[in-house]
Design a protein around this motif. Structure first.
Motif, short mmCIF file in Angstrom:
data_model
loop_
_atom_site.label_atom_id
_atom_site.label_comp_id
_atom_site.label_asym_id
_atom_site.label_seq_id
_atom_site.Cartn_x
_atom_site.Cartn_y
_atom_site.Cartn_z
N ALA A 106 0.78 -1.37 0.04
CA ALA A 106 -0.07 0.05 0.03
C ALA A 106 0.98 1.18 -0.17
CB ALA A 106 -0.96 0.03 1.22
N ALA A 107 0.29 2.21 -0.84
CA ALA A 107 1.22 3.54 -0.96
C ALA A 107 0.89 4.21 0.42
CB ALA A 107 0.73 4.39 -1.91
N THR A 108 -0.13 3.95 1.40
CA THR A 108 -0.28 4.77 2.63
C THR A 108 -1.12 3.86 3.40
OG1 THR A 108 -0.70 6.65 3.95
CG2 THR A 108 -2.03 6.26 1.79
N ASN A 109 -0.94 3.57 4.81
CA ASN A 109 -1.91 3.01 5.65
C ASN A 109 -2.78 4.13 6.42
OD1 ASN A 109 0.63 0.77 6.30
ND2 ASN A 109 -0.91 0.37 4.78
N SER A 110 -2.15 5.34 6.20
CA SER A 110 -2.76 6.13 7.28
C SER A 110 -4.28 6.48 7.08
CB SER A 110 -2.27 7.71 6.79
OG SER A 110 -2.64 8.81 7.75
N GLY A 111 -5.06 6.35 8.37
CA GLY A 111 -6.23 6.21 8.66
C GLY A 111 -6.72 4.91 8.67
N TYR A 112 -6.62 3.92 7.65
CA TYR A 112 -7.02 2.69 7.77
C TYR A 112 -6.45 2.00 8.83
CZ TYR A 112 -8.49 4.00 3.06
OH TYR A 112 -9.06 4.55 1.71
N GLU A 113 -5.19 2.16 9.25
CA GLU A 113 -4.70 1.27 10.32
C GLU A 113 -5.21 1.70 11.67
OE1 GLU A 113 -0.66 2.03 10.29
OE2 GLU A 113 -0.71 4.01 10.36
N GLN A 114 -6.06 2.74 11.59
CA GLN A 114 -6.77 3.42 13.08
C GLN A 114 -8.14 2.84 13.04
OE1 GLN A 114 -3.70 6.83 12.10
NE2 GLN A 114 -5.43 7.59 13.22
N ILE A 115 -8.74 2.24 11.99
CA ILE A 115 -10.05 1.60 11.94
C ILE A 115 -9.97 0.21 12.75
CG2 ILE A 115 -11.88 0.81 10.68
CD1 ILE A 115 -11.03 2.73 8.44
N GLY A 116 -11.00 0.09 13.72
CA GLY A 116 -10.98 -0.90 14.38
C GLY A 116 -11.98 -1.89 13.74
N THR A 117 -13.19 -1.50 13.18
CA THR A 117 -14.10 -2.30 12.57
C THR A 117 -14.68 -1.44 11.35
OG1 THR A 117 -16.08 -1.90 14.03
CG2 THR A 117 -14.61 -3.72 14.49
N VAL A 118 -15.24 -2.23 10.32
CA VAL A 118 -16.18 -1.81 9.32
C VAL A 118 -17.42 -2.96 9.29
CG1 VAL A 118 -16.52 -1.39 7.03
CG2 VAL A 118 -14.28 -0.98 8.11
N GLN A 119 -18.58 -2.39 9.37
CA GLN A 119 -19.79 -3.35 9.73
C GLN A 119 -20.89 -2.54 8.74
OE1 GLN A 119 -19.73 -2.95 14.00
NE2 GLN A 119 -19.27 -4.92 14.14
N ARG A 120 -21.88 -3.56 8.55
CA ARG A 120 -22.97 -3.26 8.01
C ARG A 120 -23.90 -2.57 9.02
NH1 ARG A 120 -28.57 -5.21 8.15
NH2 ARG A 120 -29.45 -5.25 5.92
N GLY A 121 -24.61 -1.58 8.61
CA GLY A 121 -25.38 -0.61 9.60
C GLY A 121 -26.66 -1.10 9.70
N ALA A 122 -27.82 -0.13 9.62
CA ALA A 122 -29.00 -0.61 9.97
C ALA A 122 -29.66 -1.46 8.75
CB ALA A 122 -30.04 0.69 10.09
N ASP A 123 -29.20 -1.26 7.59
CA ASP A 123 -29.64 -2.10 6.46
C ASP A 123 -28.15 -2.04 5.51
OD1 ASP A 123 -29.51 0.46 4.96
OD2 ASP A 123 -31.59 0.93 5.56
N ASP A 124 -28.57 -2.61 4.15
CA ASP A 124 -27.77 -2.64 3.25
C ASP A 124 -27.02 -1.30 2.66
OD1 ASP A 124 -27.75 -5.51 3.25
OD2 ASP A 124 -29.12 -5.67 1.64
N HIS A 125 -27.77 -0.12 2.88
CA HIS A 125 -27.23 1.03 2.52
C HIS A 125 -26.40 2.02 3.46
CE1 HIS A 125 -29.28 0.19 -1.07
NE2 HIS A 125 -30.65 -0.04 -0.24
N GLU A 126 -26.37 1.17 4.60
CA GLU A 126 -25.49 2.16 5.64
C GLU A 126 -24.16 1.40 6.06
OE1 GLU A 126 -25.73 3.99 10.01
OE2 GLU A 126 -27.15 2.40 9.52
N VAL A 127 -23.23 1.97 6.04
CA VAL A 127 -22.17 1.50 6.49
C VAL A 127 -21.52 2.21 7.84
CG1 VAL A 127 -19.40 0.92 5.80
CG2 VAL A 127 -21.13 1.01 4.08
N ARG A 128 -21.00 1.41 8.87
CA ARG A 128 -20.47 2.08 9.92
C ARG A 128 -18.96 1.69 10.25
NH1 ARG A 128 -24.80 4.05 13.38
NH2 ARG A 128 -23.63 3.94 15.08
N VAL A 129 -18.20 2.87 10.19
CA VAL A 129 -16.93 2.52 10.41
C VAL A 129 -16.48 3.08 11.87
CG1 VAL A 129 -14.42 3.27 9.57
CG2 VAL A 129 -16.27 2.97 7.94
N THR A 130 -15.83 2.14 12.74
CA THR A 130 -15.37 2.46 14.31
C THR A 130 -13.89 2.44 14.13
OG1 THR A 130 -17.57 1.21 14.93
CG2 THR A 130 -15.65 1.71 16.62
N PHE A 131 -13.62 3.56 14.72
CA PHE A 131 -11.97 3.91 14.74
C PHE A 131 -11.60 3.46 16.17
CE2 PHE A 131 -13.37 6.46 11.22
CZ PHE A 131 -12.32 6.54 10.19
#
Length: 564
Positions: free
Chosen positions: A161-186
């Motif tokens: 990867a050219a950079t990991n900045s920001g991505y390495e600080q994410i803990g989880t990426v999950q489906r939200g309330a439905d298929d059209h929501e994404v929840r990213v927890t840092f």
């Protein structure tokens, strides 16, 4: 046009990167005559704006790129060349667009909303446009976000990867309330979260290290925007984009955009022969030929565009910080900026900061005694480092080795870059540092030299670091074979710590303080020499509108077109 801000982009100093194709102003452009006006301030942009009702439906825009694109994944270490990032961002989802001040706004074609919904921990909710889908028919969804996070978070070194900045600080990426929501927890806060997932790439192409590395070589296999790839023509050296009939938003006005890989010395004649529709006019000789052309508008903006002299601390004499400091003191940046501004309508601004452009909040002089040429001090540093002075015109020696550096430059560099390289050669010769100029094929310059650290000195541009966190990769500590975009491999644990803390700080004032503290240490390390802010001066074919010098912002390529 939108730019791949989640990636970091580089460009040759004398050739226009497509990401900032043209500029603003009416007929005649800026005032004629050298240095007739002040340099544009932060926020200045010109797009020759017109309502789409003024435009013809159809037509072609033809622009040049500086080399044939081999790697089209903008998040991969070899995909950071500016033209590659710019083309990919045209055909993949750019979740945010930037206004003239560089402020991000969700693009409604892809996002209904995007906001921080919790601060402890930081959680971002992305509400996707339900109409948004990939060219293979799959809807944009949370698994695309998850796959991009896993590819770029640094947990698997097989993803270069050219950079990991920001991505390495994410803990989880999950489906939200439905298929059209994404929840990213840092796991830790990340101030520039809008720079992430930009461009968003499909999960299938981030799924494995092999698809990440090889799936994009010589092609863009899946798209998800108003434009798609019509043809990759290796023989003609062209990439043609056409409107995607499955696009769910406002239809583009143009029928085609053609990117043509041209030798940098050929672009002026190609423009004057009406083979391309815009060209950089920042080279003094080109500006003088173009400014009075009847079919041309000269358009100007203020881009985040830093001309940099990179020092490679990963090999040879420059591995010694004292030698890098001496080289820094031996270069007269004001003289190089003056050469760059000769016969232009304004003089480029010398840069005393690696992270902020003049007129941006936070800009300050952090050179700490390394900003002005000081031949006597440079010589003392080299004396103390054990490099013996052999008199005028001769390189110093140590243990029988001459102090000679290889300055690598593309073979198709225009006169300005060649003149500046010769000036650096003469300047460093005065302190006993020999400089050997080496021209390499322009198509190999980034892939085989810059990205691989195969140089002692070289000059390129760092562009579009509107989100300062994207600069972290330029100065961070290398990890094994991956230097990220710190091609000269110069850093320190302290710089790394300060920059990482800055990316995690949501307090704007504290952020600026941390970046400036890191900048002062970067100057002392002799990492690189910021020379000046490159002017954004572009010649554009009259009648081509809604397209110009976006400065810190973006164009909307759907509205670019020709006047009726």
């Amino acid at each position: 046009m939108n730019r791949a801000r989640g990636a970091v982009a580089l460009a040759v100093t004398t050739v226009l990167a497509v990401a900032a194709v043209t500029a603003c102003g009416g007929p005649g452009g800026p005032a004629d005559g050298a240095h007739a006006g002040a340099a544009p301030q932060a926020g200045a942009q010109g797009l020759a704006p017109h309502p789409v009702s003024d435009l013809k439906q159809g037509g072609t825009m033809r622009v040049s790129v500086q080399q044939w694109i081999t790697q089209s994944n903008p998040h991969q270490i070899d995909g950071t060349q500016g033209d590659a990032s710019a083309i990919t961002s045209m055909v993949e989802p750019s979740l945010f667009s930037l206004d003239a001040k560089g402020e991000p706004r969700p693009d409604p074609d892809f996002l209904a909303s995007a906001k921080v919904v919790s601060t402890s921990p930081q959680v971002v909710s992305y509400r996707l446009n339900p109409k948004a889908k990939w060219s293979d028919g799959k809807p944009l969804g949370w698994r695309d976000f998850e796959a991009q996070w896993k590819a770029l978070n640094g947990s698997d070194d097989r993803y270069r990867a050219a950079t990991n900045s920001g991505y390495e600080q994410i803990g989880t990426v999950q489906r939200g309330a439905d298929d059209h929501e994404v929840r990213v927890t840092f796991s830790t806060p990340y101030a520039d979260w809008q720079s992430l997932f930009d461009p968003l790439l499909p999960a299938s192409l981030n799924a494995t290290p092999e698809s990440f590395e090889k799936g994009w070589v010589g092609r863009i296999p899946v798209t998800g925007s108003a434009w798609k790839v019509g043809a990759f023509d290796r023989t003609a050296q062209t990439v043609t984009l056409v409107p995607d009939p499955a696009w769910w938003g406002r239809k583009p006005r143009l029928d085609k955009i053609i990117y043509w890989a041209l030798d940098g010395t050929s672009t002026l004649d190609a423009y004057l022969n009406k083979e391309i529709d815009d060209t950089s006019a920042v080279d003094p000789e080109k500006y003088q030929r173009l400014k009075n052309d009847r079919g041309t508008d000269i358009r100007v903006g203020a881009r985040w565009d830093q001309v940099t002299l990179s020092l490679n601390g990963g090999r040879g004499p420059l591995a010694d910080v004292a030698v890098r400091q001496a080289v820094t003191l031996g270069v007269d940046r004001a003289a190089l900026a003056k050469v760059a501004g000769k016969d232009l309508p304004f003089e480029p601004r010398v840069l005393d900061n690696h992270f902020f452009m003049p007129d941006q909040a936070g800009y300050q002089d952090n050179t700490g005694g390394f900003g002005k040429r000081d031949v006597a001090r440079a010589r003392k540093l080299l004396d103390a480092a054990g490099w013996r002075d052999n008199g005028a015109g001769e390189p110093r020696t140590k243990d029988g080795r001459p102090l000679t550096l290889e300055y690598v430059m593309p073979g198709d560099a225009l006169a300005l870059q060649t003149d500046q390289a010769k000036l650096v050669q003469r300047m460093l010769g005065e302190i006993g540092v020999g400089v050997r100029l080496r021209k390499v094929p322009g198509s190999d310059y980034f892939d085989k030299y810059v990205h691989r650290g195969n140089y002692d000195l070289t000059q390129f541009r760092q562009v579009d670091r509107v989100f300062r966190a994207s600069s972290y990769a330029d100065y961070r500590m290398p990890r094994g074979d991956n230097a990220f975009t710190n091609y000269g491999r110069v850093s320190s644990p302290e710089v790394d710590r300060l920059l990482l803390e800055a990316t995690r700080t949501t307090d704007v004032a504290r952020q600026r303080t941390l970046y400036n503290q890191a900048d002062a240490r970067i100057w002392k390390l002799g990492h690189s020499i910021p020379l000046y802010q490159r002017p954004q001066i572009i010649a554009v074919r009259k009648g081509l509108v809604n397209h110009g010098a976006p400065g810190l912002g973006d164009e909307d390529p759907k509205t670019i077109g020709w006047l009726k």
